[in-house]
Design an enzyme around this catalytic site. Structure first.
Site, short mmCIF file in Angstrom:
data_model
loop_
_atom_site.label_atom_id
_atom_site.label_comp_id
_atom_site.label_asym_id
_atom_site.label_seq_id
_atom_site.Cartn_x
_atom_site.Cartn_y
_atom_site.Cartn_z
N THR A 168 0.88 -1.16 0.00
CA THR A 168 0.00 0.00 0.00
C THR A 168 0.92 1.21 0.00
O THR A 168 2.13 1.06 0.04
CB THR A 168 -0.88 -0.05 1.25
OG1 THR A 168 -1.69 -1.20 1.15
CG2 THR A 168 -1.75 1.16 1.44
N ASN A 177 -4.11 -3.09 -2.71
CA ASN A 177 -4.06 -4.21 -1.76
C ASN A 177 -2.74 -4.95 -1.93
O ASN A 177 -1.74 -4.55 -1.35
CB ASN A 177 -5.25 -5.15 -1.90
CG ASN A 177 -5.40 -6.04 -0.67
OD1 ASN A 177 -4.94 -5.66 0.40
ND2 ASN A 177 -6.01 -7.18 -0.80
N GLY A 197 1.14 -1.53 4.94
CA GLY A 197 1.51 -2.67 5.76
C GLY A 197 0.37 -3.60 6.12
O GLY A 197 0.50 -4.40 7.04
O1 DON Z 1 -7.10 -1.81 3.28
C1 DON Z 1 -6.29 -2.56 3.80
O2 DON Z 1 -6.19 -2.71 4.99
C2 DON Z 1 -5.35 -3.35 2.92
N1 DON Z 1 -5.91 -3.49 1.61
C3 DON Z 1 -4.06 -2.63 2.89
C4 DON Z 1 -3.07 -3.36 2.07
C5 DON Z 1 -1.69 -3.00 2.37
O3 DON Z 1 -1.38 -2.23 3.23
C6 DON Z 1 -0.71 -3.69 1.53
N2 DON Z 1 0.52 -3.72 2.18
N3 DON Z 1 0.93 -4.64 2.79
#
Ligand code: DON
Length: 571
Positions: free
Chosen positions: A382, A402, A474
């Site tokens: 992210t 994501n 994260g």
């Molecule tokens: O919205 C969320 O919590 C996740 N889709 C975030 C994804 C993310 O932080 C990817 N990194 N690891």
């Protein structure tokens, strides 16, 4: 990174000693301390130096923080395609110089044809990869509508001026950093497997540091958005290209889904921690509620005295996290579809009771609550950026596809990646998603519903003035990274940069283990935690923060150049 962390921890401890022994003197910049970029007026901190430069240029052209945010979001879609996006979504928390606060939810939504069991086979077992890879994994993107809404409400420069830098970079190409080249190489098989044509990401020989990546299709799409606003994405050519992709790959996003997508201005969640006001993102992100719960559970304890990353501190924070993430799994979902018991979850009486079972010398077992076999967290993909302008307006934005490069679907002819955000729903009660998070009814799939997020863009006030702008990628570790970063500054007196750099750890109820950056916890502490029964699992990196601290009328821009290419610039 290991050596750097150790060095930073040592410098921090030395500096604390110096500070304690000089407390009566005036506060000065301490040469022993690690500071980020110091600036008088404005700071932009993002995951990529080119995107940071774009934001800074917009500020220098007279734009405000929100103009710069729009420009950065589009620039990141070009220069940082594994997480920056126009095919994903995210959240903004803002605080204007006059103290007005708000938040924008431009999170993706489930398509109308989505249904609760769409990722299950006839035996009701989860079909591997279906919610993470390919066309069916994509939610209806919210980023473009979000940026247009943001510009309409808070921007000041013409929209065309804000999107132009991204168009220019997509046409001229971006020079790949070492990390970006490696990421593109890692995913070549995925791009080839999922797409039925040769994408601009494909290359026979490996990508190298210094190669130029050109994205002419993406430039075309951005030009359509520049010319037609949201219709340049959600209708006409771009929408048709998305639908063609859906038909080719068995996806379910329809023209109607695209046309009807709307981002939502929501009240942010507001709480406090030791006389600081915390302004953060509410549902459909779990981040804000969880962060305020963690802070409420920390406040009765003398965290400073317990010490940074000492055994009892880590134990206490882990026990708080265990309980908060259990609440997240059960009670949190899209508030437009599920009656989130927000007031109860933040009620001091409830929280006191919730945390009353914590013992400072005994670990609680998550298994007593529920057993779960889970996957390890994926790499951090992210992205978060923080901006403060010369007027004192602040923007805190976390945005995502994501997973790394989202669903890996590059819309043919349009040059952008679609997210794989559907995996953030609970695809089956009790079955973990790619971050090991489990959920239940509150976060079950329903048509047009937003999937629960952990993204936690946050702004902190001190003495009624802007104090910090904070956030990170994260996945599930976002909440705990933001939590630790606030404690690092407020309780442990770290500079913003030290708070970003130092080692982090994470617990999320299930699985019942503590992830930690191996150089963030010393061996004696590690052993003591293990003796208490904590299962400690080293990971390469947790978080990649982009933060800003206002300190004595100066701004400190702290970006995570240890774990990523993140760069802060200011003037
Ligand atoms: O919205 C969320 O919590 C996740 N889709 C975030 C994804 C993310 O932080 C990817 N990194 N690891």
């Amino acid at each position: 990174m290991n050596h750097l962390h150790t060095l930073i921890k040592t410098c921090y401890l030395v500096a604390l000693l110096i500070q304690v022994s000089c407390q009566s003197g005036p506060v000065e910049v301490n040469t022993e301390r690690t500071y980020g970029v110091m600036a008088k007026d404005a700071v932009v901190s993002t995951a990529h130096p080119v995107a940071t430069q774009v934001g800074l240029d917009i500020l220098k052209q007279g734009g405000n923080a929100y103009d710069a945010a729009v420009a950065v979001q589009f620039a990141l879609a070009v220069v940082y395609p594994r997480a920056g996006n126009i095919g994903g979504g995210g959240f903004l928390v803002y605080r204007k110089s006059n103290g007005e606060i708000g938040s924008l939810d431009f999170r993706e939504k489930a398509p109308f044809a989505a249904h609760k069991d769409m990722y299950l086979d006839e035996n009701e077992e989860v079909i591997e990869d279906l919610s993470t890879k390919g066309h069916l994994a994509a939610g209806v993107p919210g980023a473009v509508d979000g940026m247009i809404e943001l510009h309409k409400k808070l921007g000041s420069l013409p929209f065309a001026q804000l999107i132009q830098p991204a168009i220019d970079i997509a046409n001229q190409g971006v020079v790949l950093t070492k990390r970006e080249a490696a990421k593109l190489n890692d995913h070549q098989d995925n791009f080839n497997e999922i797409n039925d044509y040769t994408t601009h990401f494909a290359k026979v020989l490996p990508w190298n540091h210094g190669d130029t990546l050109r994205l002419p299709d993406l430039a075309q799409t951005l030009m359509l958005i520049k010319a037609n606003g949201r219709a340049g994405f959600y209708e006409g050519t771009t929408a048709n290209l998305i639908i063609n992709e859906m038909e080719r790959g068995g996806g379910i996003i329809s023209l109607e889904d695209l046309k009807s997508y709307k981002s939502v201005w929501r009240d942010p969640i507001v709480g406090s921690y030791r006389d600081h006001k915390i302004i953060t993102m509410g549902p459909p992100s779990s981040g804000g509620i969880a962060l305020l719960q963690l802070l409420a559970g920390s406040e009765p304890h003398d965290i400073k005295k317990l010490g940074f990353n000492e055994t009892t501190t880590i134990h206490l924070m882990t026990e708080l996290e265990r309980r908060v993430y259990a609440d997240r799994a059960t009670h949190l979902g899209d508030p437009d579809f599920y009656d989130v018991p927000q007031a109860m979850l933040l009620d001091p009486v409830y929280l006191k009771d919730r945390f009353s079972s914590i013992s400072l010398d005994k670990k609680t077992s998550s298994q007593e609550i529920k057993e779960g076999e889970v996957a390890l967290i994926e790499s951090i993909e992210t992205t978060h950026f923080s901006i403060v302008d010369a007027w004192g307006n602040a923007a805190s934005i976390t945005t995502t596809l994501n997973g790394s490069f989202g669903s890996k679907v590059l819309v043919k002819g349009a040059g952008f990646l679609l997210n794989n955000e559907m995996d953030d729903f609970s695809v089956k009660p009790g079955v973990p998603n790619m971050f090991g998070l489990i959920g239940a009814e509150a976060n079950a799939i329903q048509p047009k519903k937003r999937m629960l997020s952990s993204m936690t863009p946050t702004i902190v006030e001190k003495n009624d003035s802007l104090y910090m702008v904070v956030g990170t990628p994260g996945g599930s570790t976002i909440i705990t990274s933001v939590y630790q970063t606030l404690l690092n500054v407020i309780d442990h007196d770290m500079t913003m940069q030290e708070a970003v750099n130092v080692g982090k750890f994470h617990h999320q109820w299930l699985p019942d283990h503590v992830l930690y950056e191996s150089d963030g916890i010393d061996s004696a502490t590690l052993e003591a935690l293990q003796l208490m029964g904590h299962v400690m699992k080293p990971v390469d990196a947790i978080g990649r923060m982009d933060c800003i601290l206002v300190n004595q009328n100066q701004l400190e821009g702290a970006s995570d150049g240890l774990r990523g290419d993140n760069t802060a610039m200011g003037y």
